[in-house]
Design a protein around this motif. Structure first.
Motif, PDB file in Angstrom:
ATOM      1  N   ILE A 187       0.835  -1.205   0.000  1.00 66.34           N
ATOM      2  CA  ILE A 187       0.000   0.000   0.000  1.00 66.34           C
ATOM      3  C   ILE A 187       0.869   1.254   0.000  1.00 66.34           C
ATOM      4  N   ALA A 188       1.935   1.247   0.813  1.00 72.99           N
ATOM      5  CA  ALA A 188       2.859   2.389   0.831  1.00 72.99           C
ATOM      6  C   ALA A 188       3.513   2.579  -0.534  1.00 72.99           C
ATOM      7  N   ASN A 189       3.818   1.483  -1.208  1.00 75.56           N
ATOM      8  CA  ASN A 189       4.418   1.569  -2.540  1.00 75.56           C
ATOM      9  C   ASN A 189       3.450   2.194  -3.540  1.00 75.56           C
ATOM     10  N   ILE A 190       2.160   1.865  -3.424  1.00 78.35           N
ATOM     11  CA  ILE A 190       1.154   2.471  -4.306  1.00 78.35           C
ATOM     12  C   ILE A 190       1.076   3.977  -4.070  1.00 78.35           C
ATOM     13  N   VAL A 191       1.057   4.387  -2.795  1.00 79.90           N
ATOM     14  CA  VAL A 191       0.989   5.814  -2.464  1.00 79.90           C
ATOM     15  C   VAL A 191       2.225   6.545  -2.976  1.00 79.90           C
ATOM     16  N   ALA A 192       3.407   5.960  -2.755  1.00 80.35           N
ATOM     17  CA  ALA A 192       4.647   6.594  -3.215  1.00 80.35           C
ATOM     18  C   ALA A 192       4.675   6.704  -4.735  1.00 80.35           C
ATOM     19  N   THR A 193       4.207   5.661  -5.415  1.00 80.36           N
ATOM     20  CA  THR A 193       4.168   5.700  -6.879  1.00 80.36           C
ATOM     21  C   THR A 193       3.221   6.787  -7.372  1.00 80.36           C
TER      22      THR A 193
END
Length: 352
Positions: free
Chosen positions: A335-341
C-alpha cells in the motif's frame, strides 16, 4: 485469419507445453544437483552421463508405481485434485510473450499464444484457481494431515495474493496497460531516454514484494507449510501415489517456471536485452527474435536457480510467522508503494 493461423497457434501451444514439461522434468535434477553442491556432495550421478537420465528414470518409476486410492476417500475428487493442479499450472503461460514477432516461411508469427488486454488479470485468475487443486486433493484424501495441508494452502494463498495484487497495481499505474505484450514493449532494450527501461529500476520494492509472494504462491521454501514434512508427513499429497503424486510434484515445478517467466516479463524486460536493436538489425527478422527468446529463457532459468538456492539456504518459517509477514508486513508495504508511486507520478506530471 486463415487455416495457417490456427496451425501456427497449435504449434506454438505444443512447443510451450513441451518446454514446460521438459523444464519441470529437469528442474527436479537441477534441484538435487544444486542441493548436492550446497551440501558438499555429488547428487544424482548414476543414470546417464552426470545423472542426465535421472528425470526419465523418476518418470518411469512414477508411471509404474501401484495406483492406490484410499478406501475412505472421495474417489472422484481424489482424482480431480491433481488433475486441476496440473491443468492450471499449464494454462498460465498462454498470455506470456515469449519473443517478438518472427518471420517464418514468409509469414509473420507472433510468439505468444494470445495477447488479451487483461493478461495480468488472467494470470491472477489462473493462480487463484490453482489452489483449488490442493484444497480438493487434501480434503478428498480423508486424512487429517492432508486436510491440514489444504487449509494451510488456502489461508496462505489468500494472504499472499492480496499483497501480490497490490504490488502489481503500482506497476500498472506506471505502464497504463494490463497486456503483457504492451508491458514488455515499454521495456524495449535496456536503456531508454537516459534511464533504465526495465520496470525493476522504477519499482524495486514492488518487485521484492512480488518475489516473496511468488515463493508463497508456489509453496516453495521458506513458505512450504502446506506440505511441511516435519509436521504434516507430506501435507495435501500424503495419500497420493503413482502419477497423481507426479502431477502434484510436476505442477509445483511448472508453477515455478511460469512464475519466473511472469517476473522476467513484468520487471526485467521479458525478451528485451541490451543491444537488442543492433542484434535485430544484423541478425534479421528470423534469427533476431530467437535471441530475445534465449534472453527470456536465460532470465527464467536464473529465477528458477534462485528459487532452488533459497530452498537449500533459508529455513522454513513457523505458520504464525508466515501469516504475520503476509498481513502485517507485505500488505502495508505494498500500500505504501502504491501511495509513493502515485505521488511520484503526480510530481513528475506537474514539474517535469
Amino acid at each position: 485469419m486463415d487455416g495457417y493461423y490456427f496451425l501456427e497457434k497449435f504449434g506454438l501451444i505444443t512447443v510451450i507445453f513441451a518446454l514446460s514439461l521438459v523444464v519441470a522434468m529437469y528442474s527436479t535434477l537441477a534441484e538435487r544437483k544444486i542441493a548436492g553442491f550446497l551440501q558438499d556432495r555429488v547428487g544424482p550421478n548414476r543414470a546417464g552421463w552426470g545423472g542426465m537420465l535421472q528425470p526419465l528414470a523418476d518418470g518411469v518409476k512414477m508411471f509404474l508405481k501401484e495406483e492406490i486410492i484410499p478406501a475412505e476417500s472421495s474417489k472422484f475428487l481424489f482424482i480431480v485434485g491433481p488433475s486441476l493442479a496440473i491443468l492450471t499450472a499449464c494454462i498460465g503461460s498462454a498470455v506470456i510473450p515469449w519473443g517478438d514477432t518472427i518471420v517464418l516461411f514468409g509469414r509473420t508469427v507472433d510468439l505468444q499464444v494470445t495477447d488479451i488486454n487483461v493478461g495480468v488479470l488472467y494470470i491472477f485468475g489462473v493462480v487463484s484457481l490453482g489452489v483449488y487443486g490442493i484444497m480438493i486433493g487434501g480434503w478428498a484424501s480423508n486424512n487429517k494431515y492432508s486436510l491440514m495441508g489444504a487449509i494451510r494452502a488456502a489461508s496462505q494463498n489468500i494472504s499472499y495474493e492480496i499483497a501480490m495484487g497490490l504490488s502489481i497495481i503500482a506497476l500498472l499505474m506506471m505502464t497504463g496497460s494490463l497486456s503483457l505484450r504492451d508491458i514488455t514493449n515499454q521495456q524495449h532494450g535496456f536503456w531508454h531516454e537516459g534511464w533504465f527501461s526495465w520496470n525493476f529500476f522504477s519499482q524495486p520494492l514492488g518487485f521484492l514484494i512480488f518475489l516473496v509472494c511468488a515463493f508463497a504462491e508456489t509453496n516453495r521454501t521458506p513458505f512450504d507449510l502446506p506440505e511441511c514434512e516435519t509436521e504434516l508427513v507430506g501435507g495435501y499429497h500424503t495419500e497420493y501415489s503413482s502419477m497423481k503424486l507426479g502431477f502434484y510434484l510436476f505442477s509445483e515445478y511448472i508453477n515455478m517456471f511460469v512464475s519466473s517467466a511472469v517476473m522476467s516479463t513484468l520487471y526485467f524486460g521479458g525478451y528485451n536485452y541490451p543491444g537488442m536493436d543492433w542484434v535485430m538489425e544484423h541478425a534479421g527478422p528470423t534469427w533476431g527474435p530467437l535471441v530475445g527468446v534465449a534472453a527470456l529463457l536465460g532470465k527464467i532459468f536464473f529465477f528458477i536457480f534462485f528459487f532452488m538456492w533459497v530452498r537449500w539456504t533459508v529455513p522454513r518459517f513457523r505458520y504464525d510467522q508466515l501469516m504475520n509477514l503476509g498481513w502485517k508486513v507485505l500488505i502495508p508495504l505494498a500500500i505504501a508503494n502504491i501511495v509513493a508511486t502515485g505521488l511520484w507520478m503526480t510530481v513528475k506530471a506537474t514539474y517535469f
